[in-house]
Design a protein around this motif. Structure first.
Motif, PDB file in Angstrom:
ATOM      1  N   GLN A  71      25.276   5.367  24.970  1.00 28.42           N
ATOM      2  CA  GLN A  71      25.319   4.663  23.675  1.00 28.42           C
ATOM      3  C   GLN A  71      24.804   3.132  23.753  1.00 28.42           C
ATOM      4  OE1 GLN A  71      25.429   7.040  21.116  1.00 28.42           O
ATOM      5  NE2 GLN A  71      27.006   5.889  20.040  1.00 28.42           N
ATOM      6  N   GLN A  72      24.031   3.043  22.958  1.00 29.51           N
ATOM      7  CA  GLN A  72      23.660   1.440  22.599  1.00 29.51           C
ATOM      8  C   GLN A  72      24.634   0.721  22.248  1.00 29.51           C
ATOM      9  OE1 GLN A  72      20.965  -0.144  24.040  1.00 29.51           O
ATOM     10  NE2 GLN A  72      20.071   1.395  25.008  1.00 29.51           N
ATOM     11  N   PRO A  73      25.061  -0.401  22.588  1.00 32.08           N
ATOM     12  CA  PRO A  73      26.005  -1.167  21.726  1.00 32.08           C
ATOM     13  C   PRO A  73      25.448  -1.522  20.310  1.00 32.08           C
ATOM     14  CG  PRO A  73      25.138  -2.422  23.478  1.00 32.08           C
ATOM     15  CD  PRO A  73      24.324  -1.226  23.628  1.00 32.08           C
ATOM     16  N   GLN A  74      26.470  -1.554  19.195  1.00 30.47           N
ATOM     17  CA  GLN A  74      26.021  -1.636  17.957  1.00 30.47           C
ATOM     18  C   GLN A  74      26.144  -2.954  17.694  1.00 30.47           C
ATOM     19  OE1 GLN A  74      25.552   0.474  15.534  1.00 30.47           O
ATOM     20  NE2 GLN A  74      25.061  -1.124  14.176  1.00 30.47           N
ATOM     21  N   VAL A  75      24.912  -3.823  17.416  1.00 26.92           N
ATOM     22  CA  VAL A  75      24.751  -5.040  17.062  1.00 26.92           C
ATOM     23  C   VAL A  75      25.180  -5.532  15.813  1.00 26.92           C
ATOM     24  CG1 VAL A  75      22.959  -6.954  16.564  1.00 26.92           C
ATOM     25  CG2 VAL A  75      22.708  -5.371  18.523  1.00 26.92           C
ATOM     26  N   THR A  76      26.124  -6.373  15.937  1.00 24.35           N
ATOM     27  CA  THR A  76      26.539  -6.962  14.408  1.00 24.35           C
ATOM     28  C   THR A  76      26.507  -8.348  14.616  1.00 24.35           C
ATOM     29  OG1 THR A  76      29.005  -7.121  15.203  1.00 24.35           O
ATOM     30  CG2 THR A  76      28.310  -5.124  14.063  1.00 24.35           C
ATOM     31  N   SER A  77      26.144  -8.784  13.514  1.00 28.41           N
ATOM     32  CA  SER A  77      25.753 -10.254  13.151  1.00 28.41           C
ATOM     33  C   SER A  77      26.191 -10.610  11.744  1.00 28.41           C
ATOM     34  CB  SER A  77      24.235 -10.682  13.354  1.00 28.41           C
ATOM     35  OG  SER A  77      23.977 -11.993  13.112  1.00 28.41           O
ATOM     36  N   ARG A  78      26.862 -11.644  11.720  1.00 25.35           N
ATOM     37  CA  ARG A  78      26.978 -12.372  10.289  1.00 25.35           C
ATOM     38  C   ARG A  78      27.314 -13.656  10.269  1.00 25.35           C
ATOM     39  NH1 ARG A  78      32.317 -10.051  11.721  1.00 25.35           N
ATOM     40  NH2 ARG A  78      33.813 -11.781  11.311  1.00 25.35           N
ATOM     41  N   VAL A  79      26.871 -14.326   9.015  1.00 29.57           N
ATOM     42  CA  VAL A  79      26.691 -15.589   8.968  1.00 29.57           C
ATOM     43  C   VAL A  79      28.245 -16.119   8.429  1.00 29.57           C
ATOM     44  CG1 VAL A  79      25.729 -17.674   7.702  1.00 29.57           C
ATOM     45  CG2 VAL A  79      24.344 -15.720   8.100  1.00 29.57           C
ATOM     46  N   LEU A  80      28.863 -16.984   9.167  1.00 29.54           N
ATOM     47  CA  LEU A  80      30.050 -17.498   8.889  1.00 29.54           C
ATOM     48  C   LEU A  80      30.109 -18.676   7.917  1.00 29.54           C
ATOM     49  CD1 LEU A  80      31.812 -17.061  12.386  1.00 29.54           C
ATOM     50  CD2 LEU A  80      31.869 -15.548  10.386  1.00 29.54           C
ATOM     51  N   ALA A  81      28.988 -19.512   8.126  1.00 35.03           N
ATOM     52  CA  ALA A  81      28.808 -20.938   7.319  1.00 35.03           C
ATOM     53  C   ALA A  81      27.401 -21.312   7.514  1.00 35.03           C
ATOM     54  CB  ALA A  81      29.869 -21.890   7.938  1.00 35.03           C
ATOM     55  N   GLN A  82      27.012 -22.045   6.581  1.00 31.10           N
ATOM     56  CA  GLN A  82      25.606 -22.601   6.565  1.00 31.10           C
ATOM     57  C   GLN A  82      25.873 -24.069   6.082  1.00 31.10           C
ATOM     58  OE1 GLN A  82      22.112 -20.474   5.157  1.00 31.10           O
ATOM     59  NE2 GLN A  82      23.423 -18.792   4.583  1.00 31.10           N
ATOM     60  N   TYR A  83      25.300 -25.055   6.535  1.00 29.43           N
ATOM     61  CA  TYR A  83      25.368 -26.333   5.951  1.00 29.43           C
ATOM     62  C   TYR A  83      24.599 -27.488   6.671  1.00 29.43           C
ATOM     63  CZ  TYR A  83      27.481 -27.078  10.819  1.00 29.43           C
ATOM     64  OH  TYR A  83      27.765 -26.959  11.885  1.00 29.43           O
ATOM     65  N   ILE A  84      24.222 -28.502   5.875  1.00 24.62           N
ATOM     66  CA  ILE A  84      23.265 -29.690   6.470  1.00 24.62           C
ATOM     67  C   ILE A  84      24.045 -30.533   7.262  1.00 24.62           C
ATOM     68  CG2 ILE A  84      22.298 -31.714   5.679  1.00 24.62           C
ATOM     69  CD1 ILE A  84      21.891 -30.356   2.786  1.00 24.62           C
ATOM     70  N   ARG A  85      23.591 -30.573   8.646  1.00 24.92           N
ATOM     71  CA  ARG A  85      24.494 -31.465   9.514  1.00 24.92           C
ATOM     72  C   ARG A  85      23.871 -32.769   9.282  1.00 24.92           C
ATOM     73  NH1 ARG A  85      26.161 -30.137  14.907  1.00 24.92           N
ATOM     74  NH2 ARG A  85      25.018 -31.800  15.323  1.00 24.92           N
ATOM     75  N   ASP A  86      22.588 -32.891   8.940  1.00 20.98           N
ATOM     76  CA  ASP A  86      22.199 -34.439   8.810  1.00 20.98           C
ATOM     77  C   ASP A  86      20.915 -34.302   7.958  1.00 20.98           C
ATOM     78  OD1 ASP A  86      22.015 -37.315   9.195  1.00 20.98           O
ATOM     79  OD2 ASP A  86      20.965 -36.961  11.061  1.00 20.98           O
ATOM     80  N   MET A  87      20.695 -35.290   7.290  1.00 22.53           N
ATOM     81  CA  MET A  87      19.307 -35.300   6.424  1.00 22.53           C
ATOM     82  C   MET A  87      19.236 -36.663   6.013  1.00 22.53           C
ATOM     83  SD  MET A  87      18.590 -33.380   2.932  1.00 22.53           S
ATOM     84  CE  MET A  87      19.545 -34.503   1.884  1.00 22.53           C
ATOM     85  N   SER A  88      17.770 -37.068   5.978  1.00 23.04           N
ATOM     86  CA  SER A  88      17.484 -38.234   5.868  1.00 23.04           C
ATOM     87  C   SER A  88      16.190 -38.314   4.943  1.00 23.04           C
ATOM     88  CB  SER A  88      17.214 -39.363   6.841  1.00 23.04           C
ATOM     89  OG  SER A  88      16.588 -40.532   6.227  1.00 23.04           O
ATOM     90  N   PHE A  89      16.002 -38.753   3.690  1.00 22.97           N
ATOM     91  CA  PHE A  89      14.763 -38.538   2.986  1.00 22.97           C
ATOM     92  C   PHE A  89      14.346 -40.129   2.458  1.00 22.97           C
ATOM     93  CE2 PHE A  89      12.348 -38.604  -1.042  1.00 22.97           C
ATOM     94  CZ  PHE A  89      11.440 -37.822  -0.496  1.00 22.97           C
ATOM     95  N   GLU A  90      13.147 -40.373   2.800  1.00 20.93           N
ATOM     96  CA  GLU A  90      12.654 -41.880   2.721  1.00 20.93           C
ATOM     97  C   GLU A  90      11.543 -41.772   1.825  1.00 20.93           C
ATOM     98  OE1 GLU A  90      11.646 -45.680   5.122  1.00 20.93           O
ATOM     99  OE2 GLU A  90      12.355 -44.066   6.314  1.00 20.93           O
TER     100      GLU A  90
END
Length: 165
Positions: A14-33
Motif C-alpha cells: 500500500q502506498q501511504p495516503q498523502v494528506t495535506s491541509r492548510v491550517l493558516a495563511q498570513y502576511i509575515r512581513d510587508m513593506s510597500f514604498e
C-alpha cells in the motif's frame, strides 16, 4: 469457470495516503514604498517590473506541521530612465499539516506543492496593495515553482562544486 478473480498470491504494498491541509495563511512581513508619490518622476512613467521569488520551509514543533514562506521582492522602475516607481516586499506564509509524503520527497513537496496552494492568495494581496498604493493593480504571472525548485538545486550544486575546487 469461476467468478472469483484470479490471484497470484502477491499483494501490492500500500502506498501511504498523502494528506495535506492548510491550517493558516498570513502576511509575515510587508513593506510597500510609493517612490513616485514621494519624489515624483519626470515625463511618461512606463513601468518595468521585476519580481524576485524566494521560498523557505520550516518544521514546526507540532507533528507533521510545516510553515512555508513565499518571499517576493517586486520593483517597478521607468523603462526610459530606470527611475524607481515603487518597491513591494512581502513574506506570505502558509502553515500546512502534511502526512504520508515519503521523507525523501518532503523537501520538494513543501517547496513546490505548498506554495502553489497559497500563491493565488498572495497574488490577490499584491494586486490590492499596488492598486491601493496608487498604481494599476499588478496581476502576477503564475510562478512555476517546479522550475524555481530545480534552478535552486542547480545553483546549490554549482556553489558546492565551486567550494570543492
Amino acid at each position: 469457470m469461476s467468478d472469483a478473480p484470479a490471484e497470484n498470491g502477491a499483494e501490492k504494498p500500500q502506498q501511504p495516503q498523502v494528506t495535506s491541509r492548510v491550517l493558516a495563511q498570513y502576511i509575515r512581513d510587508m513593506s510597500f514604498e510609493n517612490i513616485l508619490a514621494q519624489k515624483g518622476v519626470q515625463g511618461d512613467a512606463q513601468p518595468e517590473i521585476q519580481v524576485q521569488v524566494n521560498l523557505d520551509a520550516r518544521k514546526r514543533t507540532a507533528d507533521n506541521q510545516f510553515e512555508i514562506i513565499t518571499k517576493l521582492n517586486i520593483t517597478s522602475k521607468t523603462k526610459e530612465k530606470g527611475e524607481p516607481l515603487f518597491v513591494l516586499e512581502i513574506e506570505y506564509a502558509g502553515v500546512f499539516h502534511v502526512e504520508g509524503v515519503p521523507e525523501e520527497q518532503m523537501h520538494p513537496y513543501l517547496l513546490i506543492e505548498c506554495p502553489r496552494i497559497t500563491f493565488p492568495f498572495l497574488r490577490r494581496i499584491v494586486s490590492d496593495v499596488t492598486r491601493d498604493g496608487g498604481f494599476p493593480p499588478l496581476n502576477l504571472e503564475t510562478i512555476d515553482f517546479l522550475a524555481l525548485y530545480r534552478s535552486e538545486l542547480a545553483r546549490r550544486a554549482e556553489t558546492e562544486k565551486a567550494k570543492a575546487n
